[in-house]
Design an enzyme around this catalytic site. Structure first.
Site, PDB file in Angstrom:
ATOM      1  N   SER A  81       0.992  -1.277   0.085  1.00 11.39           N
ATOM      2  CA  SER A  81       0.076  -0.016   0.106  1.00 11.39           C
ATOM      3  C   SER A  81       0.726   1.245   0.025  1.00 11.39           C
ATOM      4  O   SER A  81       0.429   2.358  -0.276  1.00 11.39           O
ATOM      5  CB  SER A  81      -1.034  -0.067   1.180  1.00 11.39           C
ATOM      6  OG  SER A  81      -0.207   0.177   2.457  1.00 11.39           O
ATOM      7  N   CYS A 100       2.340  -6.788   1.676  1.00  8.08           N
ATOM      8  CA  CYS A 100       1.506  -6.020   2.530  1.00  8.08           C
ATOM      9  C   CYS A 100       0.487  -7.214   3.094  1.00  8.08           C
ATOM     10  O   CYS A 100      -0.233  -7.899   2.337  1.00  8.08           O
ATOM     11  CB  CYS A 100       0.794  -5.129   1.508  1.00  8.08           C
ATOM     12  SG  CYS A 100      -0.670  -4.264   2.432  1.00  8.08           S
ATOM     13  N   CYS A 111       2.473  -6.232   9.972  1.00  9.01           N
ATOM     14  CA  CYS A 111       2.263  -5.173   9.016  1.00  9.01           C
ATOM     15  C   CYS A 111       3.684  -4.923   8.584  1.00  9.01           C
ATOM     16  O   CYS A 111       4.388  -4.623   9.240  1.00  9.01           O
ATOM     17  CB  CYS A 111       1.512  -3.893   9.548  1.00  9.01           C
ATOM     18  SG  CYS A 111       1.435  -2.525   8.492  1.00  9.01           S
TER      19      CYS A 111
END
Ligand code: DGL
Length: 254
Positions: free
Chosen positions: A13, A75, A185
Protein backbone atom coordinates in the site's frame (compact mmCIF):
# COMPACT_ATOMS: atom_id res chain seq x y z
CA UNK A 1 -4.78 -12.85 -18.01
CA UNK A 2 -1.08 -13.73 -17.99
CA UNK A 3 2.00 -12.00 -19.15
CA UNK A 4 5.46 -13.47 -18.65
CA UNK A 5 8.31 -11.17 -17.91
CA UNK A 6 11.56 -10.62 -16.10
CA UNK A 7 10.52 -8.67 -13.06
CA UNK A 8 9.59 -9.82 -9.61
CA UNK A 9 6.83 -7.39 -8.68
CA UNK A 10 6.78 -6.32 -5.04
CA UNK A 11 3.59 -4.59 -3.99
CA UNK A 12 2.53 -2.70 -0.88
CA UNK A 13 0.00 0.00 0.00
CA UNK A 14 3.02 2.29 0.34
CA UNK A 15 6.62 2.12 1.53
CA UNK A 16 6.15 -0.72 4.06
CA UNK A 17 6.93 -3.50 1.60
CA UNK A 18 10.51 -2.20 1.43
CA UNK A 19 11.06 -4.14 4.69
CA UNK A 20 10.33 -7.28 2.61
CA UNK A 21 12.29 -6.04 -0.42
CA UNK A 22 15.39 -5.80 1.80
CA UNK A 23 15.18 -9.55 2.52
CA UNK A 24 14.40 -10.33 -1.13
CA UNK A 25 17.46 -8.43 -2.33
CA UNK A 26 19.70 -10.15 0.18
CA UNK A 27 18.49 -13.59 -0.89
CA UNK A 28 18.10 -12.86 -4.62
CA UNK A 29 20.75 -10.23 -5.48
CA UNK A 30 20.68 -11.02 -9.20
CA UNK A 31 16.98 -10.40 -9.70
CA UNK A 32 15.18 -7.46 -11.24
CA UNK A 33 12.56 -6.07 -8.87
CA UNK A 34 9.69 -3.74 -9.67
CA UNK A 35 8.59 -2.11 -6.41
CA UNK A 36 5.16 -0.51 -6.55
CA UNK A 37 3.85 1.42 -3.56
CA UNK A 38 0.31 2.79 -3.59
CA UNK A 39 1.13 5.65 -1.21
CA UNK A 40 -1.52 7.90 -2.77
CA UNK A 41 -4.14 5.51 -1.37
CA UNK A 42 -2.45 4.45 1.88
CA UNK A 43 -3.35 3.45 4.49
CA UNK A 44 -5.26 0.39 3.31
CA UNK A 45 -5.63 -0.79 6.90
CA UNK A 46 -8.62 1.41 7.63
CA UNK A 47 -10.51 0.72 4.41
CA UNK A 48 -13.29 -1.71 3.60
CA UNK A 49 -12.35 -5.14 2.27
CA UNK A 50 -13.92 -4.29 -1.12
CA UNK A 51 -11.80 -1.13 -1.38
CA UNK A 52 -8.59 -3.00 -0.58
CA UNK A 53 -9.45 -5.62 -3.20
CA UNK A 54 -10.18 -3.00 -5.83
CA UNK A 55 -6.99 -1.02 -5.14
CA UNK A 56 -4.84 -4.17 -5.07
CA UNK A 57 -6.21 -5.46 -8.38
CA UNK A 58 -5.71 -2.06 -10.00
CA UNK A 59 -2.10 -1.91 -8.77
CA UNK A 60 -1.41 -5.45 -10.00
CA UNK A 61 -2.77 -4.55 -13.43
CA UNK A 62 -0.40 -1.58 -13.60
CA UNK A 63 2.54 -3.74 -12.57
CA UNK A 64 1.73 -6.50 -15.07
CA UNK A 65 2.43 -4.08 -17.93
CA UNK A 66 6.14 -4.23 -17.04
CA UNK A 67 6.18 -8.01 -17.45
CA UNK A 68 6.23 -10.00 -14.22
CA UNK A 69 7.36 -13.55 -13.54
CA UNK A 70 6.17 -13.37 -9.93
CA UNK A 71 4.19 -11.02 -7.72
CA UNK A 72 5.04 -10.66 -4.05
CA UNK A 73 2.24 -9.03 -2.09
CA UNK A 74 4.45 -7.42 0.56
CA UNK A 75 1.42 -6.16 2.46
CA UNK A 76 -0.40 -8.22 5.09
CA UNK A 77 -3.56 -6.17 4.60
CA UNK A 78 -3.73 -6.69 0.82
CA UNK A 79 -2.88 -10.37 1.26
CA UNK A 80 -5.69 -10.84 3.78
CA UNK A 81 -8.26 -9.07 1.62
CA UNK A 82 -7.21 -9.76 -1.96
CA UNK A 83 -4.82 -12.67 -2.46
CA UNK A 84 -7.59 -14.96 -3.65
CA UNK A 85 -8.84 -12.42 -6.18
CA UNK A 86 -5.26 -11.94 -7.45
CA UNK A 87 -4.73 -15.68 -7.87
CA UNK A 88 -8.03 -15.97 -9.70
CA UNK A 89 -7.13 -13.11 -12.05
CA UNK A 90 -3.54 -14.18 -12.77
CA UNK A 91 -3.85 -17.94 -12.89
CA UNK A 92 -0.35 -18.89 -14.09
CA UNK A 93 1.63 -16.20 -12.31
CA UNK A 94 3.52 -17.04 -9.11
CA UNK A 95 1.68 -14.97 -6.48
CA UNK A 96 3.13 -14.94 -2.97
CA UNK A 97 1.50 -13.23 -0.03
CA UNK A 98 2.73 -12.27 3.42
CA UNK A 99 0.85 -13.08 6.60
CA UNK A 100 1.55 -12.40 10.27
CA UNK A 101 4.37 -14.73 11.36
CA UNK A 102 2.40 -16.46 14.09
CA UNK A 103 3.81 -19.93 13.40
CA UNK A 104 7.47 -19.07 14.07
CA UNK A 105 6.38 -17.18 17.21
CA UNK A 106 4.42 -20.17 18.57
CA UNK A 107 7.24 -22.57 17.60
CA UNK A 108 9.66 -20.45 19.61
CA UNK A 109 7.33 -19.89 22.58
CA UNK A 110 4.96 -22.84 22.96
CA UNK A 111 2.46 -21.94 25.69
CA UNK A 112 3.83 -18.39 25.66
CA UNK A 113 2.26 -14.94 25.42
CA UNK A 114 2.30 -13.59 21.89
CA UNK A 115 1.05 -10.22 20.63
CA UNK A 116 0.14 -9.70 16.98
CA UNK A 117 0.37 -6.08 15.93
CA UNK A 118 -1.36 -5.44 12.59
CA UNK A 119 -3.84 -3.20 10.80
CA UNK A 120 -7.56 -3.31 11.57
CA UNK A 121 -8.31 -4.92 8.19
CA UNK A 122 -5.77 -7.74 8.73
CA UNK A 123 -7.05 -8.45 12.23
CA UNK A 124 -10.71 -8.60 11.21
CA UNK A 125 -10.32 -10.68 8.01
CA UNK A 126 -11.31 -14.34 7.86
CA UNK A 127 -7.79 -15.27 6.76
CA UNK A 128 -6.39 -14.07 10.08
CA UNK A 129 -9.18 -15.78 12.00
CA UNK A 130 -8.27 -19.14 10.55
CA UNK A 131 -4.58 -18.51 11.33
CA UNK A 132 -5.58 -17.69 14.90
CA UNK A 133 -7.71 -20.82 15.25
CA UNK A 134 -4.78 -22.94 14.13
CA UNK A 135 -2.58 -21.69 16.98
CA UNK A 136 -4.95 -20.53 19.72
CA UNK A 137 -4.48 -23.66 21.81
CA UNK A 138 -0.71 -23.52 21.49
CA UNK A 139 -0.19 -20.06 23.04
CA UNK A 140 -2.01 -17.04 24.48
CA UNK A 141 -2.43 -14.71 21.53
CA UNK A 142 -3.49 -11.05 21.72
CA UNK A 143 -4.53 -8.85 18.79
CA UNK A 144 -2.92 -5.40 18.93
CA UNK A 145 -4.18 -2.93 16.30
CA UNK A 146 -1.93 0.06 15.74
CA UNK A 147 -3.93 2.78 13.94
CA UNK A 148 -1.82 5.75 12.95
CA UNK A 149 1.55 4.03 12.71
CA UNK A 150 1.40 3.40 8.95
CA UNK A 151 0.73 7.12 8.37
CA UNK A 152 3.84 8.03 10.38
CA UNK A 153 6.04 5.58 8.45
CA UNK A 154 4.66 6.95 5.17
CA UNK A 155 5.62 10.45 6.34
CA UNK A 156 9.17 9.33 7.18
CA UNK A 157 8.43 9.76 10.90
CA UNK A 158 8.86 6.21 12.21
CA UNK A 159 11.67 7.22 14.53
CA UNK A 160 10.32 10.45 16.01
CA UNK A 161 8.77 11.75 19.23
CA UNK A 162 5.40 11.55 17.48
CA UNK A 163 5.89 7.81 16.91
CA UNK A 164 6.98 7.43 20.53
CA UNK A 165 3.78 9.11 21.76
CA UNK A 166 1.52 7.01 19.53
CA UNK A 167 3.28 3.74 20.39
CA UNK A 168 3.30 4.55 24.10
CA UNK A 169 -0.51 4.65 24.00
CA UNK A 170 -0.72 1.42 22.03
CA UNK A 171 2.01 -0.63 23.68
CA UNK A 172 2.37 0.47 27.29
CA UNK A 173 -0.48 -1.84 28.46
CA UNK A 174 1.63 -4.74 27.11
CA UNK A 175 4.94 -3.91 28.76
CA UNK A 176 6.27 -6.99 30.59
CA UNK A 177 3.32 -9.09 29.44
CA UNK A 178 4.61 -10.59 26.19
CA UNK A 179 7.25 -13.13 25.20
CA UNK A 180 7.11 -12.20 21.52
CA UNK A 181 5.54 -9.55 19.35
CA UNK A 182 4.66 -10.41 15.77
CA UNK A 183 4.95 -7.40 13.46
CA UNK A 184 2.00 -8.21 11.20
CA UNK A 185 2.26 -5.16 8.97
CA UNK A 186 5.24 -4.55 6.71
CA UNK A 187 5.45 -0.90 7.76
CA UNK A 188 6.13 -1.77 11.41
CA UNK A 189 9.74 -3.07 11.13
CA UNK A 190 10.72 0.56 10.46
CA UNK A 191 9.55 1.45 13.98
CA UNK A 192 11.51 -1.25 15.84
CA UNK A 193 13.75 1.17 17.73
CA UNK A 194 10.74 2.81 19.38
CA UNK A 195 8.98 -0.53 19.93
CA UNK A 196 12.08 -1.94 21.67
CA UNK A 197 12.44 1.17 23.75
CA UNK A 198 8.88 0.71 25.04
CA UNK A 199 8.77 -3.07 25.45
CA UNK A 200 12.36 -3.78 26.41
CA UNK A 201 15.38 -5.22 24.61
CA UNK A 202 14.60 -8.83 25.57
CA UNK A 203 11.23 -9.02 23.82
CA UNK A 204 11.48 -11.15 20.66
CA UNK A 205 10.19 -9.33 17.57
CA UNK A 206 9.18 -11.49 14.63
CA UNK A 207 8.15 -10.41 11.15
CA UNK A 208 7.27 -12.35 8.02
CA UNK A 209 9.69 -10.62 5.63
CA UNK A 210 12.44 -13.22 5.66
CA UNK A 211 10.05 -16.17 5.33
CA UNK A 212 8.33 -14.48 2.40
CA UNK A 213 11.68 -13.92 0.68
CA UNK A 214 12.64 -17.57 1.22
CA UNK A 215 9.32 -18.75 -0.20
CA UNK A 216 9.78 -16.49 -3.25
CA UNK A 217 13.23 -17.95 -3.91
CA UNK A 218 11.94 -21.49 -3.48
CA UNK A 219 9.06 -20.95 -5.93
CA UNK A 220 11.26 -19.31 -8.57
CA UNK A 221 13.86 -22.05 -8.25
CA UNK A 222 11.18 -24.69 -8.59
CA UNK A 223 9.84 -23.04 -11.75
CA UNK A 224 13.34 -22.56 -13.22
CA UNK A 225 12.80 -18.80 -13.32
CA UNK A 226 15.84 -17.44 -11.46
CA UNK A 227 17.68 -14.60 -13.16
CA UNK A 228 21.45 -14.45 -13.09
CA UNK A 229 22.08 -10.74 -12.92
CA UNK A 230 22.65 -7.95 -12.92
CA UNK A 231 20.18 -7.09 -10.16
CA UNK A 232 18.03 -3.96 -10.34
CA UNK A 233 15.20 -2.17 -8.58
CA UNK A 234 12.67 -0.20 -10.58
CA UNK A 235 10.68 2.13 -8.31
CA UNK A 236 7.07 3.08 -8.96
CA UNK A 237 4.73 4.91 -6.63
CA UNK A 238 1.20 6.20 -7.14
CA UNK A 239 2.06 9.33 -5.12
CA UNK A 240 4.41 10.37 -7.95
CA UNK A 241 6.56 12.81 -6.02
CA UNK A 242 10.29 13.05 -5.36
CA UNK A 243 9.89 12.92 -1.57
CA UNK A 244 8.35 9.47 -1.63
CA UNK A 245 11.07 8.09 -3.93
CA UNK A 246 13.75 9.57 -1.64
CA UNK A 247 12.03 7.94 1.35
CA UNK A 248 12.04 4.59 -0.49
CA UNK A 249 15.83 4.81 -0.88
CA UNK A 250 16.33 5.82 2.75
CA UNK A 251 14.22 2.92 4.01
CA UNK A 252 15.94 0.43 1.69
CA UNK A 253 19.35 1.41 3.02
CA UNK A 254 18.36 1.69 6.68
N1 DGL B 1 1.94 -2.48 4.96
C1 DGL B 1 0.61 -2.99 5.03
C2 DGL B 1 0.56 -4.31 5.79
O1 DGL B 1 1.50 -5.07 5.77
C3 DGL B 1 -0.52 -2.12 5.50
C4 DGL B 1 -0.39 -0.68 5.51
C5 DGL B 1 -1.69 0.09 5.34
O2 DGL B 1 -2.52 0.13 6.26
O3 DGL B 1 -1.82 0.63 4.28
O4 DGL B 1 -0.45 -4.63 6.36
Amino acid sequence: MNQKGDYIGVFDSGVGGISVLRHLRKLLPNERFLYYGDSANAPYGRRTTAQVQELTLAAAERMMKYGLKALVVACNTATAAAIQALRQTYGNLIVIGIEPALKPAVDQFPGGRIGVMATQVTLREEKFDSLLHRYENAATIAKIPAPGLVELVEAGKADTAEAEALLTDILSPWAGKLDALVLGCTHYPFAVRVIRQLLGPRLVLIDGGEGTARETKRRLEQAGLLHDGPGEILWQNSAENDEILALCQTLLNQ
